[in-house]
Design a protein around this motif. Structure first.
Motif, short mmCIF file in Angstrom:
data_model
loop_
_atom_site.label_atom_id
_atom_site.label_comp_id
_atom_site.label_asym_id
_atom_site.label_seq_id
_atom_site.Cartn_x
_atom_site.Cartn_y
_atom_site.Cartn_z
N UNK A 389 -1.22 10.73 4.00
CA UNK A 389 0.07 9.97 4.48
C UNK A 389 0.47 10.34 5.81
N UNK A 390 0.08 11.86 6.25
CA UNK A 390 0.64 12.28 7.64
C UNK A 390 -0.32 11.40 8.59
N UNK A 391 -1.42 11.77 8.41
CA UNK A 391 -2.44 10.80 9.14
C UNK A 391 -2.38 9.27 9.67
N UNK A 396 0.03 4.92 12.93
CA UNK A 396 0.80 3.81 13.14
C UNK A 396 2.34 4.05 13.86
N UNK A 397 2.51 5.32 13.95
CA UNK A 397 4.02 5.80 14.48
C UNK A 397 5.28 5.51 13.49
N UNK A 401 9.06 8.67 5.69
CA UNK A 401 10.17 8.48 4.77
C UNK A 401 10.39 6.73 4.83
N UNK A 402 10.23 6.39 6.12
CA UNK A 402 10.15 4.97 6.25
C UNK A 402 9.21 4.35 5.24
N UNK A 403 7.91 4.77 5.72
CA UNK A 403 6.77 4.20 4.83
C UNK A 403 7.12 4.26 3.25
N UNK A 404 7.81 5.27 2.55
CA UNK A 404 8.32 5.33 1.46
C UNK A 404 9.64 4.44 0.92
N UNK A 410 6.11 -6.14 7.04
CA UNK A 410 4.65 -6.34 6.91
C UNK A 410 3.83 -4.86 7.39
N UNK A 411 4.29 -4.65 8.59
CA UNK A 411 3.37 -3.51 9.12
C UNK A 411 3.78 -1.96 8.15
N UNK A 412 4.85 -1.96 7.60
CA UNK A 412 5.17 -0.80 6.67
C UNK A 412 4.50 -1.02 5.69
#
Length: 476
Positions: A389-391, A396-397, A401-404, A410-412
């Protein structure tokens, strides 16, 4: 003149230090803090209930003698144990009188079905008939004994706790005993060693070692065949239940609910539970809070990466058990080159012996260097879901927490799906575990994410470049 508790304890330590091994003194006596002396009663503070139990079992004789030498024949010792109360983050000392068991509300009352003599036979999920007094194969490997488990600073607390449990299963304060640590550090070995020791000391006790995936499979099969009550009753009759890799229950709500009832029944019946996990309870995701709180009732002991001396001792023990002579210089070289875990260490030794036997070569330091260089170069580093997840997050910068989050941008969503894709391909974690750690999703979402990524790799050139670049970063 009234004795000062600090001075009294210092004088006691001088005597104790001369009568116990240096490592034992450092582990079991240096952490003790003297609190007060009142009416010839010395109160000392210890860091956990397990610590108190172990002192009482192993060192009560020398403690009693030294304290009476200092304070007189009527002197007594009291313990103040620093313990974390459920639901609170602060710690409070209290004086041990009698062990107490946590109370369970009516809501969490265990599901139990007592069996009368005239009742029908209960189906054993291990296909071994006869349930009135269970005749269960404990599923233990005799090689995983305490005698074959090398003790070091990396595992001393866990081993000591395990041995104490084996001497008095269900009768110590550390029930359940949860052993956690990374892959290949000896969790399964230690858990099985406890079971083997219990069977030797208490042959009449029913001991069972079962992997969480096996438990899950049995539960699904029992539900499909309408035998769920038999399944529950079988497990509620076990005296010492050892569940390996309990983190695999993540995201499986019905399995967790069933295990919760089994846990409650066994714990309240004074039976022993031993669990292994790759993380401590506080870091386990996708698990019900009521189950996590019960995991914290006893002791959570970690296994760390073994230091150099312990790795050498493990190799010495291995070659001794196999009846092989090997120079210490060779074993030390292997131990210096492979430090990740015990499994890789023993695997390297097996590979060396196989190469020597098949190619009829003498085991020399040059041969070992050649073999180890190839082995280390070809060994794929085991990745964690958190690292993946960190990589992906860094690439993607996008903050983790936003990814979760539940956003449908779309990008997330795409970043989350890529993290799921690599977690499935590069770890041994189940789909449910991956989903629970990446946004709290279920296994179906992870499966859909993997299919989506595979389709985009085949149809979208730019997306394929993303995957190739991230894969390179993960394998660096």
């Amino acid at each position: 003149m009234k004795s000062n508790h600090v001075d009294v304890w210092k004088r006691c330590l001088l005597i104790i230090k001369d009568n116990v091994p240096a490592m034992s003194f450092k582990t079991w006596f240096e952490p003790i803090v003297p609190l007060k002396i009142e009416n010839e009663v010395l109160t000392i503070q210890v860091p956990s209930t397990f610590f108190y139990e172990y002192l009482e079992e192993q060192y009560i004789t020398i403690l009693s003698k030294t304290i009476r030498m200092e304070l007189g024949t009527e002197a007594k010792l009291e313990y103040s144990v620093v313990m974390e109360n459920n639901g609170y983050s602060d710690t409070k000392p209290y004086t041990i009188k009698l062990p107490t068991k946590a109370k369970t509300s009516l809501k969490n009352k265990p599901l139990s079905m007592p069996l009368d003599e005239d009742e029908r036979t209960i189906r054993n999920p291990f296909i071994i008939p006869g349930i009135k007094k269970l005749h269960v194969d404990p599923q233990l490997n005799p090689d995983y004994s305490f005698s074959n488990f090398i003790e070091g600073d990396c595992n001393r607390l866990a081993r000591s706790a395990g041995f104490a449990v084996a001497q008095n299963p269900g009768g110590t304060a550390f029930n359940p005993l949860l052993i956690y640590g990374g892959s290949g550090l000896g969790k399964t070995h230690l858990a099985q060693a406890i079971g083997i020791e219990v069977k030797e000391k208490y042959p009449e006790k029913i001991v069972l070692f079962v992997n969480s995936n096996k438990f899950q499979t049995q539960f699904v099969e029992a539900t499909r065949n309408n035998n769920r009550n038999d399944f529950l009753h079988f497990y509620q009759m076990i005296d010492v239940l050892i569940i390996d890799d309990v983190q695999e229950f993540a995201g499986k709500e019905k399995t967790q609910d069933t295990f919760f009832h089994i846990f409650n029944h066994l714990h309240q019946s004074g039976k022993q539970l031993i669990l292994t996990s790759d993380k401590p309870p506080v870091e386990l995701k996708g698990m019900e809070q009521r189950l996590l709180s019960r995991f914290k009732w006893g002791l959570s002991a970690d296994l760390q990466v073994p230091d150099f001396e312990t790795r050498v001792a493990i190799l010495h023990k291995k070659v001794y058990n196999d009846g092989i002579h090997m120079d210490t210089e060779i074993l030390e070289y292997i131990a210096s080159q492979i430090s990740n875990n015990v499994r890789e260490l023993e695997g390297a030794l097996v590979s060396l012996l196989a190469q020597s036997t098949l190619n009829k070569k003498e085991i020399t330091l040059d041969l070992v260097r050649e073999m180890i260089d190839k082995l280390v170069k070809n060994t794929t580093r085991e990745l964690s879901i958190d690292y993946i997840q960190k990589i992906v997050s860094d690439y993607f910068s996008i903050p983790i927490d936003i990814m979760h989050s539940k956003t449908r941008k779309r990008e997330i969503v795409q970043a989350r799906q890529i993290a799921m894709f690599f977690s499935k391909n590069l770890t041994k974690s189940s789909l449910a575990t991956i989903g629970s750690q990446i946004g709290g999703k279920d296994h179906a979402t992870v499966l859909h994410a993997c299919k989506t990524v595979n389709n985009l790799v085949e149809t979208d050139k730019r997306f394929r470049i993303y995957i190739e670049e991230i894969e390179k970063k993960l394998k660096m």
